[in-house]
Design an enzyme around this catalytic site. Structure first.
Site, short mmCIF file in Angstrom:
data_model
loop_
_atom_site.label_atom_id
_atom_site.label_comp_id
_atom_site.label_asym_id
_atom_site.label_seq_id
_atom_site.Cartn_x
_atom_site.Cartn_y
_atom_site.Cartn_z
N GLU A 214 0.82 -0.79 0.34
CA GLU A 214 -0.23 -0.14 0.03
C GLU A 214 1.12 1.02 0.43
OE1 GLU A 214 -3.52 2.34 2.46
OE2 GLU A 214 -2.70 0.19 2.83
N GLU B 180 -5.65 -2.54 12.63
CA GLU B 180 -5.13 -3.94 11.34
C GLU B 180 -6.39 -4.54 11.44
OE1 GLU B 180 -3.52 -1.83 9.41
OE2 GLU B 180 -2.31 -0.03 11.03
N ALA C 21 1.95 0.45 10.66
CA ALA C 21 1.18 -1.12 9.80
C ALA C 21 0.67 -1.61 9.11
CB ALA C 21 0.74 -1.97 11.42
#
Length: 878
Positions: free
Chosen positions: A128, A304, A268
């Site tokens: 990402e 997350e 993360a």
């Protein structure tokens, strides 16, 4: 070199891809310098797409080794391959066909920490936003969802071979190599692909879902650090249960894995079933982690994990919708943490973060809407506006609709859009449908940049026993948005008498209830009848809207709220407003070298709160912290002199310390007894004791007391508290250097603790801190290659040391500029994010402002800048 206008990507230009991807099979033959990647994709031409349309895949610094269509080599005249793009012509006319792309990568040489790279000898990916295109040519965009099957081949010295989904099996080849195969049955975009391979330690557990399925849980860390991952495992299990109980969301795979790595650009990453974490948000024990570290681990593990539904199962159609997954998931992790800990204390921490980071972003040249309409580099839009303001927007939606309709809207969203890539409009439509409300005006929160200012005026008519509250909203122009429309701003409120007695009743208007005033026009008045005496107004209670409140509250009213408000957040806001007013006035006097104002009434309130055992210790600690120097600068707004603010705050702290010495001395010794626990109550008591220790040391002017507190500490929270006060308030005392040396020796083999050591020194105020930071950059433990270390020293200095960084001679700005340019050649994302520390340069006084401008111009003129950095510097100079 800057980017060209043609490279700007606009929301209005969105179109689907010409081809759908039905599945992709990836095979990795891992090698540190020459990893072979074979990607086999089954593609299907969309209806209406002409047969002669080429297939265009994105790449980034790739080397094409082979290309086939339906297992037949593609002739050279039928494709063009550059490092950044693959164009294939002459495609089969059949409905579906297979494209096989072979690339070769060098993980060792990849310093960007995007795509496939190595961290601590282990292979790791970060995809990402657009890192997958550094692995293979592909449709690297969030709206292309497909099913992944992954085979990883490596030398047997690399025992763990991990990827997304469920484990299919593995084995040895007999030639010193082995393999593992993984299959993710849930279609996902390429940014959620993950691979980790290495020799790691692991802790294991299981979780039984609400439907009775048993899920295997595994957290991988460096060998020898397994015990420090147990809190993360506990946080994971609590997160999974909470999401079932609060949102009805059950985990869907047979296994959930977390891997902690030391070299990571982000906190993360929520890759489906295989989360990759910066190890600072996984590893914790009392010896090496503070209470704040434990709280961060809990929140980020939850964040997350919650992405599994808000981001993975339902993802973004395009990167303009980034807040759809990030703002929503931040809201979910915030409410989780509020449930796990103290709701008001957690809410205060959220407000402080928003005001310290997002409000300045909104007020400067980097301002952008929660959903931007264009961007040059998407990596630069992972901002506090997307995350924190995006979360606040979700909170306002819940306030406007109420808890029941909000939950119903979420349920409909999960049901309707599971497995899809969607937009903000799709999300809001679910809430409009279940509530039968027009949310068109509310959508302005997503499309208009800037922080609204709400001016509040009140009038009391004693004869009519009528109290009138008049609200006016204003939004200043921001880049690309010279004029704004009125927003829907829900403002929590309460009325009370100066002695704390509540005033009940609500104005007779549909735009209000007995707890919320709904401001939807530019100007609105709300009339309360039957009010027997002039009341005190508490407005924006709970910080129900992310706005600036401009209200000429009488000091007596603020004192009444500070002493009697039943809402903890509103009480903290009132005390903070009193303190801010005092510090702003003091800073103005300090700039003129005049005597500072007396802090008697402020000191009385703070001392009373500190000694009030009926209040949570963590709340009392938050109150005693006082507004930061950055908070005061933001309130002043322009022509800022950081040295004057520092003097004003330091002398105010000393005056309060002297006035409350007896109270603070008693609290400094009131710590939890028995074994260490990171639970909220114990953490709150340590926070209060740490804050009281600073006040006590300032009152007594006693570095020795701090040195003893440091030596006697049996946990990192108490140890770093004492060390920080020594370094920041007693920098010349021999006890300070002795403690710093002892800390460095004690934690020489613990990188996350040494990061704290760098940060303590980088944030110690004063002009001499520049020389200290320069010297620390020569320390053998400092490296530009590790983002955590760079952020701990250079990032902390630029963002957390107003006097040292903003030196009048510009040395701080020049240091940052030189380092940003050096880092940009290796890690553009890190360089660009470091430079955002200069987003508020135009609010400085003229001399510093000119020095900052020259440093920015030097960066802009350097040439050969990454897109990441050139985008930030161009916008910052606007």
């Amino acid at each position: 070199m800057g980017t060209e206008e043609s490279q700007v990507i606009h929301l209005k230009d969105y179109t689907p891809t010409d081809f759908e991807v039905e599945r992709i099979d990836l095979t990795f033959e891992l090698d540190p310098k020459a990893t072979k990647v074979v990607a086999r994709s089954i593609l299907k031409r969309r209806a209406g797409v002409a047969a002669d349309r080429p297939l265009v895949f994105a790449g980034d610094a790739l080397t094409l080794k082979a290309l086939q269509i339906d297992s037949i080599d593609v002739s050279e005249q039928d494709f063009d391959a550059t490092p950044d793009e693959l164009v294939i012509r002459g495609l089969p006319e059949s409905e579906a066909f297979e494209v096989t792309v072979e690339t070769e990568l060098s993980p060792d040489a990849n310093t960007t920490l995007m795509g496939l790279y190595r961290s601590g000898g282990n292979y790791c990916t970060q995809c990402e936003a657009e890192g997958f295109r550094r692995i293979t040519y592909f449709y690297d965009r969030p709206d292309v969802l497909t099913v992944y099957t992954v085979t990883i081949i490596a030398d047997e010295s690399v025992p763990q071979l991990l990827s997304n989904g469920n484990f299919l099996g593995g084995g040895a080849y007999g030639d010193g190599r082995h393999f593992a195969a993984w299959h993710d049955p849930y279609p996902k975009p390429s940014y959620l692909f993950a691979l980790v391979a290495g020799d790691l330690g692991v802790i294991e557990d299981t979780f039984t879902t609400m439907s009775g399925r048993e899920v295997a849980l595994k957290i991988y860390v460096e060998h020898g650090k397994e015990a420090r991952a147990t809190y993360a495992m506990d946080a994971l299990k609590r997160s999974m249960r909470w999401d079932e109980e609060v949102y009805g969301r059950e985990y869907d795979l047979d296994i959930f894995m977390i891997v902690a790595v030391s070299d990571f650009n982000m906190g993360a990453m929520e890759n489906k079933g295989l989360n990759v974490f910066n190890d600072k948000y996984v590893l914790a024990d009392p010896e090496t982690a503070t209470d704040q570290d434990y709280a961060n681990i809990e929140a980020i593990i939850a964040h997350e994990y919650f992405h599994n539904w808000t981001g993975n199962r339902i993802t973004c159609r395009d990167w303009f919708q980034l807040c759809l997954k990030e703002g929503l998931t931040v809201y979910r992790d915030h409410t989780f943490s509020q449930d796990q800990r103290s709701a008001p204390v957690k809410r205060i921490a959220e407000i402080k973060t928003l005001k310290a980071h997002q409000f300045p972003e909104d007020a400067g040249p980097l301002a952008h809407p929660v959903r931007p309409s264009s961007y040059k580099e998407i990596n630069n839009f992972y901002t506090t506006t997307i995350y924190e303001k995006g979360s606040e927007v979700i909170g306002m939606l819940r306030t406007i609709l109420g808890a029941d309709d909000f939950r119903a809207g979420m349920d409909l969203y999960f049901e309707r859009h599971d497995g899809q890539a969607v937009t903000i409009e799709d999300f809001i439509a679910c809430f409009a449908e279940v509530s039968a409300r027009d949310l068109g005006q509310f959508m302005l929160w997503y499309t208009q940049a800037g922080t609204p200012t709400v001016t509040v005026s009140t009038e009391y008519d004693r004869d009519k026993q009528r109290f009138t509250v008049t609200l006016e909203q204003n939004l200043r122009p921001t880049p690309g948005q010279p004029q704004k429309q009125p927003m829907h701003i829900p403002l929590g409120y309460a009325l009370m008498m100066p002695n704390g007695t509540a005033v009940t009743g609500a104005p007779q208007t549909a735009a209000a209830s007995d707890t919320v005033l709904h401001l939807t026009e530019r100007n609105e008045s709300f009339v309360f009848d039957g009010v027997e005496d002039r009341p005190v107004l508490s407005i924006n209670r709970g910080f129900s809207a992310p706005v600036n409140i401009l209200m000429e509250s009488r000091a007596d009213d603020l004192v009444a709220l500070a002493r009697h408000e039943s809402d903890g957040v509103a009480r903290w806001q009132a005390i903070t407003e009193l303190a801010t007013r005092h510090l702003v006035k003091a800073a103005g006097l300090a700039r003129d070298n005049a005597a500072l104002p007396e802090s008697g009434r402020l000191a009385d309130i703070l001392i009373a709160v500190a000694g009030d055992a009926t209040l949570e210790p963590a709340f009392r600690a938050q109150v005693l912290a006082l507004p930061s120097e950055a908070d005061v600068a933001r309130e002043i707004g322009k022509d800022i002199d950081p040295d004057a603010i520092h003097r004003a705050r330091r002398e105010t702290l000393r005056a309060i310390a002297a006035a409350g010495q007896r109270t603070f001395s008693s609290l400094a010794d009131d710590k939890p007894s028995g074994p260490f626990s990171p639970a909220a109550n114990d953490a709150g008591r340590r926070a209060l004791a740490g804050m009281a220790l600073r006040y006590t040391a300032l009152a007594e002017n006693d570095a020795q007391r701090l040195a003893e507190a440091y030596a006697n500490a049996d946990n990192m929270t108490d140890r770093i508290n004492a060390l920080t006060v020594l370094a920041h308030d007693f920098e010349d005392a021999p006890e300070t250097q002795a403690a710093l040396d002892q800390f460095a020796e004690r934690y020489a083999d613990t990188p996350l603790a040494i990061d704290k050591w760098f940060t303590v020194q980088a944030t110690a105020p004063g002009a001499e801190s520049h020389a200290r930071v320069v010297a620390l950059m020569q320390h053998p433990g400092y490296t530009r290659g590790n983002p955590n270390r760079v952020r701990a020293l250079l990032g902390a200095f630029a963002a957390g040391n107003p006097t040292g960084f903003n030196r009048a001679d510009g040395a701080g700005y020049r240091l940052l500029a030189d380092e940003v340019l050096a880092i940009d050649r290796k890690n553009p994302q890190l360089a660009a994010r470091l430079l955002t520390a200069m987003r508020s340069w135009q609010s400085l006084e003229s001399g510093r402002r000119e020095e900052a401008r020259k440093a920015l111009v030097a960066i802009s003129s350097a040439g050969d800048l990454s897109v990441d950095l050139s985008d930030i510097v161009e916008r910052t100079l606007q």
